[in-house]
Write an enzyme that holds these catalytic residues in place. Structure first.
Site, short mmCIF file in Angstrom:
data_model
loop_
_atom_site.label_atom_id
_atom_site.label_comp_id
_atom_site.label_asym_id
_atom_site.label_seq_id
_atom_site.Cartn_x
_atom_site.Cartn_y
_atom_site.Cartn_z
CG ASP A 81 57.12 52.11 18.28
OD1 ASP A 81 58.16 52.23 18.93
OD2 ASP A 81 56.07 52.75 18.53
CG HIS A 82 57.11 50.02 22.04
ND1 HIS A 82 57.79 50.02 23.23
CD2 HIS A 82 56.77 51.30 21.79
CE1 HIS A 82 57.85 51.27 23.70
NE2 HIS A 82 57.25 52.07 22.84
CG HIS A 175 54.10 54.65 25.76
ND1 HIS A 175 55.00 54.02 26.57
CD2 HIS A 175 54.73 54.84 24.58
CE1 HIS A 175 56.13 53.82 25.90
NE2 HIS A 175 55.99 54.32 24.69
CG HIS A 203 59.47 55.67 23.39
ND1 HIS A 203 58.88 54.62 22.74
CD2 HIS A 203 60.76 55.67 23.01
CE1 HIS A 203 59.78 53.99 22.00
NE2 HIS A 203 60.94 54.61 22.16
N GLY A 204 56.35 58.63 24.03
CA GLY A 204 55.20 59.24 24.72
C GLY A 204 55.14 60.74 24.55
CB SER A 206 50.90 62.22 22.25
OG SER A 206 51.21 61.61 21.03
CB VAL A 226 54.25 61.80 17.50
CG1 VAL A 226 52.82 62.35 17.58
CG2 VAL A 226 55.26 62.85 17.95
CB THR A 228 48.29 59.00 21.80
OG1 THR A 228 48.85 57.78 22.27
CG2 THR A 228 46.88 59.14 22.32
ZN ZN Z 1 56.99 54.05 22.89
#
Ligand code: ZN
Length: 278
Positions: A81-82, A175, A203-204, A206, A226, A228
């Site tokens: 991821d990332h 995020h 993305h982000g 949560s 998911v 955080t």
């Molecule tokens: Zn992300």
């Protein structure tokens, strides 16, 4: 079952459900996600992010994911991821990871295209899939400005030029949000889904309210990240447990912490529509 790449999970641009990508940081998180996948009969993505690599190491995380995935009969993909450096992508592929994301969203458009294309070709050489990002999903408490959101014309061009298998877009999520409060630009999503030939990624998640997650799946999101939200679940569970039961065995605390994460992952799989799709 051997872990598989993202194109082998059963989710496509045309399905009416999305697969969950769950960031894992140690074996407790890996077990929790795989147990939820088994309970829900759902495919799942175990995602390895850069902070977790710093915390636990790339090889220990990937090999733990591989060992635990092999013990289950639901399809699991292991995904980087990332990544912002080409070298870590190469190392992860060499260790047998099934999928990689190169995040060039903060780079100039041309450089994002060039590096993402390189990653896509390298991933495909290893039989892995690749995700790219166009538009900016900010980190922390910053809200999303109009100019951060994905520009449809640029996104179409980016997907075609790079050959990405999955494309992350910016629709209003942020995020790292500890509570769900963000909504998404569903009109923009509809436009992107109609015009882009590959599955889209959120993305982000949560920080996004459930109604907007469900609408996003209806409007074309096929992979939902998911991170955080699961950290918050474990932290809340353990802090209550430690203050109420100071004398319990630590392994018992961890086991129940795994159950708390499992319940949260399973709830999200039902929300994403991926239950009973394995
Ligand atoms: Zn992300």
């Amino acid at each position: 079952m051997n872990p598989c790449n993202m194109n082998q999970l059963g989710v496509t641009r045309e399905t009416s459900w999305a697969v969950g990508h769950f960031n894992i940081h140690n074996q407790e998180f890996i077990k929790a996600v795989v147990r939820a996948a088994e309970q829900e009969r759902s495919p799942a993505i175990l995602a390895v992010g850069m902070l977790s690599v710093k915390y636990m190491g790339l090889a220990p995380l990937i090999s733990s994911c591989q060992i635990i995935s092999k013990q289950t009969d639901v399809p699991i993909a292991i995904h980087l991821d990332h990544a912002r450096e080409l070298e870590i992508v190469r190392q992860a592929l060499e260790l047998g990871i099934n999928s990689v994301m190169f995040d060039g969203s903060a780079l100039k458009y041309e450089e994002n295209v060039e590096k993402t294309t390189f990653v896509v070709n390298m991933a495909h050489d290893y039989g892995a899939t690749a995700e790219g990002e166009i538009g900016i999903v900010p980190h922390g408490s910053a809200s999303v400005s109009e100019s951060d959101m994905t520009d449809p014309a640029k996104a179409i061009e980016f997907a075609e030029q790079t050959g990405v298998d999955f494309l992350a877009v910016s629709l209003g999520s942020v995020h790292g949000m500890k509570q769900a409060g963000a909504s998404l630009n569903q009109e923009l999503l509809q436009k992107l889904h109609q015009q882009i030939k590959v599955p889209l990624v959120l993305h982000g998640a949560s920080g996004v309210v459930d109604e907007h997650i469900q609408a996003a799946v209806a409007n074309g999101i096929r992979k939902i990240n998911v991170n955080t939200g699961l950290k918050v679940v474990l932290k809340d569970f353990l802090s209550a447990r430690f203050s109420n039961n100071p004398d319990t065995d630590l392994l018992d605390d961890f086991n129940q912490g795994i159950d708390a994460i499992t319940a949260s992952v399973a709830r999200r799989m039902r929300l994403f529509g991926s239950s009973n799709k394995a």
